[in-house]
Design an enzyme around this catalytic site. Structure first.
Site, PDB file in Angstrom:
ATOM      1  N   GLN A   1      -9.098 -10.031  -2.108  1.00  0.00           N
ATOM      2  CA  GLN A   1      -9.251 -10.538  -0.728  1.00  0.00           C
ATOM      3  C   GLN A   1      -9.764 -11.969  -0.800  1.00  0.00           C
ATOM      4  O   GLN A   1     -10.969 -12.211  -0.882  1.00  0.00           O
ATOM      5  CB  GLN A   1     -10.225  -9.634   0.028  1.00  0.00           C
TER       6      GLN A   1
ATOM      7  N   LYS B   1       9.205  -7.054  -3.923  1.00  0.00           N
ATOM      8  CA  LYS B   1       8.420  -5.989  -3.285  1.00  0.00           C
ATOM      9  C   LYS B   1       7.910  -6.447  -1.928  1.00  0.00           C
ATOM     10  O   LYS B   1       7.583  -7.613  -1.742  1.00  0.00           O
ATOM     11  CB  LYS B   1       7.225  -5.651  -4.187  1.00  0.00           C
TER      12      LYS B   1
HETATM   13  C1  R5P Z   1       0.239  -6.392  -6.881  1.00  0.00           C
HETATM   14  O1  R5P Z   1       0.080  -7.528  -6.575  1.00  0.00           O
HETATM   15  C2  R5P Z   1      -0.226  -5.833  -8.180  1.00  0.00           C
HETATM   16  O2  R5P Z   1       0.282  -6.564  -9.256  1.00  0.00           O
HETATM   17  C3  R5P Z   1       0.116  -4.375  -8.319  1.00  0.00           C
HETATM   18  O3  R5P Z   1       1.519  -4.232  -8.304  1.00  0.00           O
HETATM   19  C4  R5P Z   1      -0.473  -3.570  -7.212  1.00  0.00           C
HETATM   20  O4  R5P Z   1      -1.824  -3.864  -7.049  1.00  0.00           O
HETATM   21  C5  R5P Z   1      -0.321  -2.092  -7.451  1.00  0.00           C
HETATM   22  O5  R5P Z   1      -0.864  -1.389  -6.382  1.00  0.00           O
HETATM   23  P1  R5P Z   1      -0.403   0.080  -6.059  1.00  0.00           P
HETATM   24  O6  R5P Z   1      -0.512   0.859  -7.316  1.00  0.00           O
HETATM   25  O7  R5P Z   1      -1.358   0.536  -4.999  1.00  0.00           O
HETATM   26  O8  R5P Z   1       0.986  -0.004  -5.531  1.00  0.00           O
END
Ligand code: R5P
Length: 295
Positions: free
Chosen positions: A93, A189
């Site tokens: 954040q 994504k």
């Molecule tokens: C995103 O910016 C990170 O590199 C990870 O892809 C992300 O934090 C993964 O989060 P989650 O497992 O909740 O999808």
């Protein structure tokens, strides 16, 4: 100046490996939890440089004890107190997205900079800023990448493909590809909520009948990897494994990832758990020696 490693009970294994590599004494930090929820922390007094080792997953529980230990080390003779936190929390954040939101990166960064002379961490989750030094003004804030150790675990064979689930993962995938020469694909994504992501790979046709290694810095809820794995399996991948720096996932989330076809999931030992099979001690020791923190 002499140096010692100090570790809480939750970090003794990796801290011991680090102390052994550095050839310095490991001192246990004792903690007692009172019935009212407060902690009593007791360190072993040592002069010189104190390397305080604790990963900051579950930071709301760990941060107060960490500050108590840093203060006790200083009060008992340590001339320099350095935080070694393989996983550093509250780095995401970095702006207020809505009025009234706390900018936790700034608050926690300033807090740690007040209590430590220097800090070492691994792949902190930084978005809009380039370097950790901006978050922790006035101290040596060093961030290293786990890519060199993750790269040793990539599936063998010319037919393997490295996949990053999103734009941020490109840096780690490309670092590993630079030494392995493997093909790379990177997804696009869109995060819609804590556990809601959409993801697609443009060049999904590259994965047909090939072993794919997904590489990312963090598994939090696991949704990113789950959706990525489903895309890869639908694209005809022969197998999907994952190499992760920090695995924060619960057992339930890991079970969902296994059901999505990812096997195995390997992560560094920055956070203890069933996937934590890749030791970071060598990288951390190298960085500590390179910074001259032992002399
Ligand atoms: C995103 O910016 C990170 O590199 C990870 O892809 C992300 O934090 C993964 O989060 P989650 O497992 O909740 O999808």
């Amino acid at each position: 100046m002499s140096a010692t490693v100090h570790a809480f009970p939750d970090s003794m294994g990796p801290a011991m490996e680090l102390a052994t590599r550095l050839g310095v004494e490991l001192c246990a930090v004792a903690r007692h939890l009172f019935p009212d929820g407060e902690s009593l922390v007791q360190v072993q007094p040592r002069l010189g440089t104190a390397l305080l080792f604790r990963s900051l997953d579950h930071p709301n529980e760990k941060l107060v004890e960490l500050l108590l230990a840093a203060s006790a080390l200083r009060d008992n003779g340590a001339e320099r107190v350095i935080l070694v936190a393989p996983y550093l929390a509250y780095m995401r954040q970095d702006i207020a997205f809505e009025p009234g939101q706390a900018v936790s990166q700034k608050v926690i960064g300033a807090l740690l900079a007040r209590h430590f002379d220097a800090l070492l961490t691994v792949d902190p989750h930084l978005h809009r800023i380039e370097s950790l030094a901006e978050v922790m003004p006035g101290i040596e804030a060093i961030s290293i990448s786990a890519a060199p150790v993750l790269g040793r675990f990539v599936a063998d064979g010319d037919e393997a493909v490295l996949a990053g689930p999103d734009a941020e993962s490109r840096q780690w995938v490309e670092a590993i590809a630079a030494t392995s020469g493997l093909d790379v694909i990177v997804g696009e994504k869109r995060r819609l909520g804590d556990r809601d992501v959409e993801l697609a790979f443009d060049d999904i046709d590259k994965v047909a009948e090939r072993s794919v290694t997904l590489v990312d810095d963090v598994i939090s809820s696991g949704r990113t990897l789950e959706v990525a794995a489903r895309c890869l399996m639908e694209g005809g991948a022969a197998s999907v494994q994952a190499l992760i720096t920090h695995c924060l996932a619960s057992q339930e989330d890991l079970d969902r990832l296994a059901a999505a076809g990812i096997s195995p999931i390997s992560s560094t030992d920055s956070i203890a758990g069933p996937t934590a099979t890749i030791p970071l001690a060598g990288l951390l020791a190298e960085a500590i020696a390179g910074q001259g923190w032992l002399s």
